[in-house]
Write an enzyme that holds these catalytic residues in place. Structure first.
Site, PDB file in Angstrom:
ATOM      1  N   HIS A 119       1.085  74.055 -28.660  1.00 45.31           N
ATOM      2  CA  HIS A 119      -0.280  73.611 -28.980  1.00 45.31           C
ATOM      3  C   HIS A 119      -0.639  73.756 -30.457  1.00 45.31           C
ATOM      4  CE1 HIS A 119      -1.465  74.265 -24.468  1.00 45.31           C
ATOM      5  NE2 HIS A 119      -0.754  73.177 -24.676  1.00 45.31           N
ATOM      6  N   ASN A 207       1.359  88.591 -14.806  1.00 45.59           N
ATOM      7  CA  ASN A 207      -0.046  88.246 -15.010  1.00 45.59           C
ATOM      8  C   ASN A 207      -0.919  89.351 -14.418  1.00 45.59           C
ATOM      9  OD1 ASN A 207      -2.678  86.820 -15.022  1.00 45.59           O
ATOM     10  ND2 ASN A 207      -1.441  84.991 -15.441  1.00 45.59           N
TER      11      ASN A 207
HETATM   12  P1  OAD Z   1      -6.092  81.129 -20.060  1.00 43.45           P
HETATM   13  O1  OAD Z   1      -7.238  81.782 -20.746  1.00 43.45           O
HETATM   14  O2  OAD Z   1      -6.346  79.916 -19.239  1.00 43.45           O
HETATM   15  O3  OAD Z   1      -5.398  82.178 -19.088  1.00 43.45           O
HETATM   16  C1  OAD Z   1      -5.052  83.474 -19.507  1.00 43.45           C
HETATM   17  C2  OAD Z   1      -4.226  84.105 -18.396  1.00 43.45           C
HETATM   18  O4  OAD Z   1      -3.772  85.369 -18.855  1.00 43.45           O
HETATM   19  C3  OAD Z   1      -4.993  84.342 -17.096  1.00 43.45           C
HETATM   20  O5  OAD Z   1      -4.184  83.924 -16.008  1.00 43.45           O
HETATM   21  C4  OAD Z   1      -5.212  85.860 -17.075  1.00 43.45           C
HETATM   22  O6  OAD Z   1      -5.203  86.399 -15.762  1.00 43.45           O
HETATM   23  C5  OAD Z   1      -4.002  86.335 -17.853  1.00 43.45           C
HETATM   24  N1  OAD Z   1      -4.176  87.610 -18.569  1.00 43.45           N
HETATM   25  C6  OAD Z   1      -5.276  88.038 -19.257  1.00 43.45           C
HETATM   26  N2  OAD Z   1      -5.020  89.220 -19.844  1.00 43.45           N
HETATM   27  C7  OAD Z   1      -3.735  89.551 -19.527  1.00 43.45           C
HETATM   28  C8  OAD Z   1      -2.883  90.639 -19.845  1.00 43.45           C
HETATM   29  N3  OAD Z   1      -3.292  91.656 -20.598  1.00 43.45           N
HETATM   30  N4  OAD Z   1      -1.607  90.627 -19.344  1.00 43.45           N
HETATM   31  C9  OAD Z   1      -1.182  89.613 -18.557  1.00 43.45           C
HETATM   32  N5  OAD Z   1      -1.939  88.558 -18.232  1.00 43.45           N
HETATM   33  C10 OAD Z   1      -3.195  88.514 -18.713  1.00 43.45           C
HETATM   34  O7  OAD Z   1      -4.970  80.876 -21.175  1.00 43.45           O
HETATM   35  P2  OAD Z   1      -3.742  79.862 -21.163  1.00 43.45           P
HETATM   36  O8  OAD Z   1      -3.084  79.768 -19.832  1.00 43.45           O
HETATM   37  O9  OAD Z   1      -2.897  80.221 -22.325  1.00 43.45           O
HETATM   38  O10 OAD Z   1      -5.068  74.964 -25.014  1.00 43.45           O
HETATM   39  O11 OAD Z   1      -4.481  78.502 -21.483  1.00 43.45           O
HETATM   40  C11 OAD Z   1      -3.730  77.346 -21.670  1.00 43.45           C
HETATM   41  C12 OAD Z   1      -4.378  76.458 -22.692  1.00 43.45           C
HETATM   42  O12 OAD Z   1      -5.735  76.207 -22.324  1.00 43.45           O
HETATM   43  C13 OAD Z   1      -4.508  77.062 -24.079  1.00 43.45           C
HETATM   44  O13 OAD Z   1      -3.312  76.961 -24.853  1.00 43.45           O
HETATM   45  C14 OAD Z   1      -5.604  76.248 -24.687  1.00 43.45           C
HETATM   46  C15 OAD Z   1      -6.572  76.178 -23.517  1.00 43.45           C
HETATM   47  O14 OAD Z   1      -7.349  75.046 -23.461  1.00 43.45           O
HETATM   48  C16 OAD Z   1      -5.440  74.363 -26.161  1.00 43.45           C
HETATM   49  O15 OAD Z   1      -6.303  74.816 -26.894  1.00 43.45           O
HETATM   50  C17 OAD Z   1      -4.717  73.078 -26.427  1.00 43.45           C
END
Ligand code: OAD
Length: 239
Positions: A119, A207
């Site tokens: 990204h 996660n």
């Molecule tokens: P999200 O904010 O959607 O999800 C974060 C995930 O991390 C969730 O499933 C939480 O349960 C988990 N989580 C939080 N803290 C944690 C920890 N300490 N250890 C393990 N897991 C933890 O973030 P992404 O999946 O990265 O795109 O989101 C994907 C994309 O959506 C991003 O790259 C962004 C956003 O729109 C763009 O900006 C293009």
């Protein structure tokens, strides 16, 4: 060690082609806000106001202000034990491909070199006329006079096809696919684990909470990435 963690660590320790996909959760313990969830960025800001080409053409200064704010937040954060454990993985025999949806650059700061940033990166800027990418140094305009924009994939935009193909082909060749701290809601990144599984890989998910991937994963290791990964990726896992 929890039995499923020990078993996952053994499989990882034997694998020669490992692919890792990280999301915002891997940086949460560094203090970088995630996107979804209670404290998520998308709770505070509306994506369409800031993270779309339309938002940028409507008000480039506002969009840059937001990205500069995020740059300063990330600059004050440091890589955590999860980033470091993944960086150490590169020293092992075999191939490691680290694919990240994160734009914070923390994997490289921890020492990972083979990183595919799906990204983009908030510390990079791209000329809206010529397309050249450079480190962001505070200037909002290119020498050619056109606006520089954040080198980020915004909503409604395509991912870089070369980076995406690199991620797809690594996933198809993986023996182990490790998904860490991602909600598995955003395509095409959320397709990678399924591709790897279809090609025979063992899928391990780390996660805090279950996601749509959890039912398909071979191992679901629940807990903070900064605690689980150092154990999962320890050099000498239990026999
Ligand atoms: P999200 O904010 O959607 O999800 C974060 C995930 O991390 C969730 O499933 C939480 O349960 C988990 N989580 C939080 N803290 C944690 C920890 N300490 N250890 C393990 N897991 C933890 O973030 P992404 O999946 O990265 O795109 O989101 C994907 C994309 O959506 C991003 O790259 C962004 C956003 O729109 C763009 O900006 C293009």
């Amino acid at each position: 060690m929890r039995p499923e963690l020990a078993e996952a660590a053994r499989i990882l320790g034997r694998a020669r082609r490992v692919v890792v996909l990280t999301g915002a959760g891997v940086s949460a313990e560094s203090g970088v806000p995630t996107f979804r969830g209670e404290q998520g960025l998308w709770k505070t800001y509306r994506p369409e106001q800031l993270a779309t080409p339309q938002a940028f053409s409507g008000n480039p200064e506002l969009v840059w202000e937001w990205y500069q704010h995020r740059q300063s937040v990330v600059s004050s954060c440091a890589p955590n034990p999860a980033h470091h454990a993944l960086a150490e993985l590169e020293g092992r025999p075999g191939s490691i491909t680290l694919i990240t949806q994160n734009v914070d650059g923390l994997h490289r700061r921890a020492g990972s070199e083979n990183v595919l940033e799906l990204h983009g990166n908030i510390f990079r800027a791209r000329c809206t006329r010529e397309g050249g990418v450079r480190q962001f140094e505070g200037k909002l305009k290119c020498e050619c006079g056109a606006w520089l924009r954040p080198h980020i994939v915004w909503f409604g935009e395509q991912l870089d096809p070369v980076i995406l193909e690199g991620a797809f082909s690594a996933a198809r060749r993986a023996e182990v696919f490790l998904a860490v701290g991602t909600s598995s809601l955003v395509a095409p990144a959320n397709l990678l684990a399924g591709m790897a599984a279809q090609a025979g890989a063992t899928v391990i998910e780390v996660n805090l909470a279950p996601t749509p991937l959890t039912v398909e994963a071979d191992f679901f290791l629940q807990g903070p990435a900064g605690e689980v990964l150092p154990r999962l990726l320890a050099k000498d896992p239990p026999p």
